[in-house]
Scaffold this motif. Structure first.
Motif, mmCIF file in Angstrom:
data_model
loop_
_atom_site.group_PDB
_atom_site.id
_atom_site.type_symbol
_atom_site.label_atom_id
_atom_site.label_comp_id
_atom_site.label_asym_id
_atom_site.label_seq_id
_atom_site.Cartn_x
_atom_site.Cartn_y
_atom_site.Cartn_z
ATOM 1 N N VAL A 1 18.461 9.162 -18.856
ATOM 2 C CA VAL A 1 18.438 8.660 -17.469
ATOM 3 C C VAL A 1 17.691 9.684 -16.608
ATOM 4 O O VAL A 1 18.171 10.777 -16.349
ATOM 5 N N LEU A 2 16.493 9.278 -16.174
ATOM 6 C CA LEU A 2 15.581 10.226 -15.532
ATOM 7 C C LEU A 2 15.873 10.413 -14.044
ATOM 8 O O LEU A 2 15.144 9.895 -13.199
ATOM 9 N N SER A 3 16.899 11.209 -13.727
ATOM 10 C CA SER A 3 17.221 11.421 -12.308
ATOM 11 C C SER A 3 16.134 12.232 -11.597
ATOM 12 O O SER A 3 16.065 12.239 -10.373
ATOM 13 N N ILE A 4 15.271 12.880 -12.356
ATOM 14 C CA ILE A 4 14.189 13.676 -11.762
ATOM 15 C C ILE A 4 13.245 12.798 -10.919
ATOM 16 O O ILE A 4 12.527 13.279 -10.056
ATOM 17 N N LEU A 5 13.277 11.479 -11.143
ATOM 18 C CA LEU A 5 12.386 10.587 -10.392
ATOM 19 C C LEU A 5 13.017 10.082 -9.086
ATOM 20 O O LEU A 5 12.458 9.210 -8.422
ATOM 21 N N SER A 6 14.180 10.664 -8.707
ATOM 22 C CA SER A 6 14.911 10.173 -7.532
ATOM 23 C C SER A 6 14.077 10.139 -6.248
ATOM 24 O O SER A 6 14.300 9.302 -5.380
ATOM 25 N N PHE A 7 13.146 11.058 -6.121
ATOM 26 C CA PHE A 7 12.286 11.098 -4.921
ATOM 27 C C PHE A 7 11.625 9.742 -4.666
ATOM 28 O O PHE A 7 11.336 9.371 -3.544
ATOM 29 N N LEU A 8 11.376 9.019 -5.747
ATOM 30 C CA LEU A 8 10.591 7.786 -5.657
ATOM 31 C C LEU A 8 11.469 6.538 -5.611
ATOM 32 O O LEU A 8 10.956 5.425 -5.577
ATOM 33 N N LEU A 9 12.780 6.722 -5.645
ATOM 34 C CA LEU A 9 13.676 5.566 -5.811
ATOM 35 C C LEU A 9 14.787 5.550 -4.763
ATOM 36 O O LEU A 9 15.379 6.579 -4.458
ATOM 37 N N LYS A 10 15.047 4.343 -4.244
ATOM 38 C CA LYS A 10 16.038 4.224 -3.176
ATOM 39 C C LYS A 10 17.449 4.487 -3.658
ATOM 40 O O LYS A 10 18.262 5.049 -2.973
ATOM 41 N N LEU B 1 0.839 -1.208 0.000
ATOM 42 C CA LEU B 1 0.000 0.000 0.000
ATOM 43 C C LEU B 1 0.871 1.254 0.000
ATOM 44 O O LEU B 1 0.412 2.333 -0.377
ATOM 45 N N LEU B 2 2.121 1.125 0.417
ATOM 46 C CA LEU B 2 3.059 2.232 0.268
ATOM 47 C C LEU B 2 3.643 2.244 -1.139
ATOM 48 O O LEU B 2 3.856 3.302 -1.727
ATOM 49 N N ALA B 3 3.905 1.047 -1.664
ATOM 50 C CA ALA B 3 4.592 0.965 -2.961
ATOM 51 C C ALA B 3 3.679 1.368 -4.129
ATOM 52 O O ALA B 3 4.136 2.043 -5.062
ATOM 53 N N ALA B 4 2.398 0.974 -4.078
ATOM 54 C CA ALA B 4 1.535 1.175 -5.262
ATOM 55 C C ALA B 4 1.442 2.651 -5.682
ATOM 56 O O ALA B 4 1.606 2.967 -6.873
ATOM 57 N N PRO B 5 1.202 3.597 -4.749
ATOM 58 C CA PRO B 5 1.141 4.999 -5.202
ATOM 59 C C PRO B 5 2.479 5.513 -5.724
ATOM 60 O O PRO B 5 2.513 6.422 -6.568
ATOM 61 N N ILE B 6 3.577 4.936 -5.214
ATOM 62 C CA ILE B 6 4.899 5.352 -5.701
ATOM 63 C C ILE B 6 5.098 4.846 -7.129
ATOM 64 O O ILE B 6 5.615 5.555 -8.001
ATOM 65 N N ILE B 7 4.641 3.642 -7.393
ATOM 66 C CA ILE B 7 4.709 3.108 -8.757
ATOM 67 C C ILE B 7 3.882 4.003 -9.683
ATOM 68 O O ILE B 7 4.306 4.357 -10.792
ATOM 69 N N LEU B 8 2.718 4.398 -9.175
ATOM 70 C CA LEU B 8 1.855 5.262 -9.981
ATOM 71 C C LEU B 8 2.561 6.586 -10.298
ATOM 72 O O LEU B 8 2.572 7.037 -11.452
ATOM 73 N N ASP B 9 3.189 7.186 -9.293
ATOM 74 C CA ASP B 9 3.907 8.447 -9.534
ATOM 75 C C ASP B 9 5.029 8.265 -10.551
ATOM 76 O O ASP B 9 5.260 9.148 -11.388
ATOM 77 N N LEU B 10 5.734 7.145 -10.445
ATOM 78 C CA LEU B 10 6.814 6.895 -11.417
ATOM 79 C C LEU B 10 6.244 6.889 -12.824
ATOM 80 O O LEU B 10 6.823 7.472 -13.752
ATOM 81 N N ILE B 11 5.098 6.259 -12.986
ATOM 82 C CA ILE B 11 4.480 6.172 -14.314
ATOM 83 C C ILE B 11 4.034 7.560 -14.778
ATOM 84 O O ILE B 11 4.310 7.984 -15.906
ATOM 85 N N LEU B 12 3.350 8.295 -13.885
ATOM 86 C CA LEU B 12 2.791 9.591 -14.288
ATOM 87 C C LEU B 12 3.903 10.601 -14.592
ATOM 88 O O LEU B 12 3.821 11.362 -15.563
ATOM 89 N N LEU B 13 4.956 10.600 -13.774
ATOM 90 C CA LEU B 13 6.038 11.564 -14.016
ATOM 91 C C LEU B 13 6.880 11.149 -15.224
ATOM 92 O O LEU B 13 7.330 12.005 -15.991
ATOM 93 N N ALA B 14 7.074 9.844 -15.394
ATOM 94 C CA ALA B 14 7.822 9.393 -16.579
ATOM 95 C C ALA B 14 7.043 9.765 -17.838
ATOM 96 O O ALA B 14 7.621 10.205 -18.840
ATOM 97 N N GLU B 15 5.724 9.590 -17.772
ATOM 98 C CA GLU B 15 4.897 9.964 -18.944
ATOM 99 C C GLU B 15 5.059 11.455 -19.241
ATOM 100 O O GLU B 15 5.254 11.854 -20.393
ATOM 101 N N LEU B 16 5.022 12.287 -18.176
ATOM 102 C CA LEU B 16 5.202 13.729 -18.382
ATOM 103 C C LEU B 16 6.547 13.989 -19.064
ATOM 104 O O LEU B 16 6.629 14.784 -20.010
ATOM 105 N N CYS B 17 7.590 13.306 -18.596
ATOM 106 C CA CYS B 17 8.933 13.548 -19.155
ATOM 107 C C CYS B 17 9.006 13.198 -20.642
ATOM 108 O O CYS B 17 9.810 13.785 -21.368
ATOM 109 N N THR B 18 8.186 12.253 -21.086
ATOM 110 C CA THR B 18 8.207 11.923 -22.514
ATOM 111 C C THR B 18 7.619 13.070 -23.349
ATOM 112 O O THR B 18 7.820 13.132 -24.557
#
Ligand code: NAD
Length: 510
Positions: free
Chosen positions: A457-466, A422-439
């Motif tokens: 290499v999308l470092s802008i998504l670092s907030f969501l990645l360990k 339940l913590l991971a799913a919204p983070i996965i969603l954000d990765l998808i939505l922000l990656a889509e924006l970057c395209t």
């Protein structure tokens, strides 16, 4: 605008530096940095132009490991939001939501009103963003269990919610996947009944065909492939094997055993022009994959979703060290009982997780040589244990010990219990939505230059990645709030707003 300083409608920036046309937002932006030479600091300004496509293409995501706890929780969670599902628990009626997603549940400050009070807007109100309920989802899994049964197996959602979503999910059967016993824990073999056979080259062709079929059959313009399958062991890096894009493609053709399934997925995705995101800690992005993404200008992001413990760790380390306290020891214990925990109970896969979790405080320490010597850093220990009884409800216990004023010690102990998926799913969603924006974003430096896509290499998504992947030579930022403001300041730049400074000078100047 509401009385609480919240803008619900999409914002429009009225500035000579910004043009909104039917299809695009063009923003001329002054990027300010300072160049340091010895003790001389020279402010520099660079004029950049951003172009953001306003129309959001029909987007689909393909999840690798779709039948896992994260995959099913994300799929069922988005569906529940789409259907506006309600369900009963002993607490009463519950409603679907997107809590935990910065794209859907967080606001950013956009300015001040006539009374000099702050005004906020959701991120999707500042720049057009994909609505999660418009996302098409499908995927692969080495288990052929339907997403409905896999959701039940995951034991993440309440029974009544499972019951309501089951009929909608029962016909979703993952495609067969690439499985290699050597790369994940041996204890996963019992669920591996849905496998693509053949050579690595044939497997690659099948994955590419799957992506094409998905696009064609549903009229999808943009596909994102995201790995949420089990953590693999690290792949060996070897000259001639995977050190360049050409060597990697040759090694696949030669059926080299050291090519991990996740690397095959990344290659298939890049060759099909699809953004690839790695949510697990393994080194999928070997040099050959990175070169391939640069060659094809396809976006990639990773590694390892940043959910609970690491998020707190980056915040606490930032808080302690930037308060001038000398953090001396960080010890983290986790136990969890889901299938991810089972897979991580094997030393080779645990090692990938350990590496991913251990680098997260490095940048805060590197920035402060006043209290840490050149090669000094806190002791940092990470332990993960598999305890089946607790299921998806992960327990994290952390101890932070710091040296304080005049020889004192300060010890902070935390205990965190939370449903991992339940913590991971919204983070996965954000990765998808922000990656889509970057395209949809393009940049150029000078007026005469052609626009080009963002660095692959999308470092802008670092907030969501360990363990964020960054372009070669770029510093890795772990500090959570710096990562967050790099997202919101980037979004501000896309619409010609200067970065957030927090100075509130309008209240400080008489
Ligand atoms: P899970 O074990 O429930 O799901 C993984 C799924 O992947 C399973 O259904 C499995 O059958 C499938 N799988 C394994 N190898 C595969 C392959 N080669 N191809 C296709 N499918 C394959 O695990 P989860 O809890 O959903 O976590 C998924 C991944 O996310 C793990 O690697 C985990 O370390 C990572 N992760 C999770 C979190 C979290 O909070 N949940 C945080 C960070 C990272």
């Amino acid at each position: 605008m509401s009385e609480t300083g919240f803008v619900g409608e999409p914002i429009v920036v009225a500035s000579p530096n910004v043009e909104y046309s039917k299809n695009e937002i063009i923003s001329r932006y002054e990027y300010r940095e300072s160049r340091v030479n010895g003790n001389i600091v020279t402010p520099l300004n660079e004029n950049l132009t951003f172009k953001t496509q306003r129309k959001i293409p029909k987007t689909g995501v393909l999840l690798v490991g779709w039948g896992g706890n994260n995959g099913t929780t994300l799929t069922a969670g988005i569906l529940a939001n789409k259907l506006k599902t309600t369900w009963m628990t002993k607490e009463g009626e519950q409603h679907a939501n997107f809590l935990g997603s910065i794209c859907r549940s967080v606001t950013m400050r956009i300015g001040i009103d006539n009374n000099l009070q702050p005004v906020y807007a959701p991120l999707f109100g500042v720049i057009p963003m994909l609505n999660p309920t418009d996302l098409d989802i499908w995927g692969w899994d080495i288990s052929n269990m339907s997403i409905a049964n896999a959701m039940v197996r995951a034991r993440v959602f309440d029974y009544d919610l499972q019951r309501k979503l089951y009929p909608e999910l029962k016909d979703m059967i993952p495609w067969p996947s690439v499985y290699s016993e050597d790369f994940i824990a041996a204890n996963q073999s019992e669920r591996a009944n849905n496998i693509i056979h053949g050579t690595k080259q044939e497997q690659l062709q099948t994955l590419r065909q799957n992506i094409r079929d998905f696009k064609q059959s549903r009229g999808i313009e943009n596909v994102i492939v995201l790995w949420t399958a089990n953590t693999e062991r690290y792949a060996e890096l070897r000259e001639g094997l995977n050190d360049t894009a050409d060597n990697l493609l040759r090694s696949i053709e030669a059926d080299a055993s050291e090519i991990a399934p996740s690397t095959l997925f990344a290659v298939a995705s890049i060759l099909e022009g699809c953004t690839y995101i790695n949510g697990s800690p393994q080194n999928t992005f070997i040099p050959g994959v990175i070169e391939l993404s640069e060659r094809h200008q396809v976006l990639i992001a990773g590694d390892d979703f940043k959910t609970g413990q690491t998020k707190i760790k980056t915040v606490l380390c930032d808080f302690l060290i930037n308060s001038g306290l000398k953090l001396a020891s960080v010890v983290s214990y986790n136990h969890l009982g889901n299938n991810d925990g089972k897979n991580l109970s094997a030393p080779k896969t645990f090692r990938s997780k350990e590496i991913s979790k251990s680098g997260v405080i490095d940048d805060v320490i590197r920035a402060n040589r006043l209290i840490y010597g050149e090669n000094e850093h806190p002791d940092h220990c990470v332990v993960i244990k598999y305890v089946p009884y607790v299921g998806d409800s992960k327990r994290a216990m952390d101890e932070y010990t710091s040296e304080i004023f005049m020889g004192g010690r300060n010890t902070i102990v935390l205990h965190n219990t939370c449903e991992d998926s339940l913590l991971a799913a919204p983070i996965i969603l954000d990765l998808i939505l922000l990656a889509e924006l970057c395209t949809r974003v393009q940049i150029k430096r000078t007026q005469d230059e052609e626009f080009s896509r963002m660095h692959p290499v999308l470092s802008i998504l670092s907030f969501l990645l360990k363990s964020p992947q960054v372009p070669s030579g770029s510093p890795i930022v772990h500090s959570l709030f710096n990562q967050r403001y790099s997202i919101t300041n980037f979004i501000r730049a896309l619409v010609g707003l200067p970065p957030e400074t927090f100075m509130l000078l309008e209240h400080k100047i008489p």
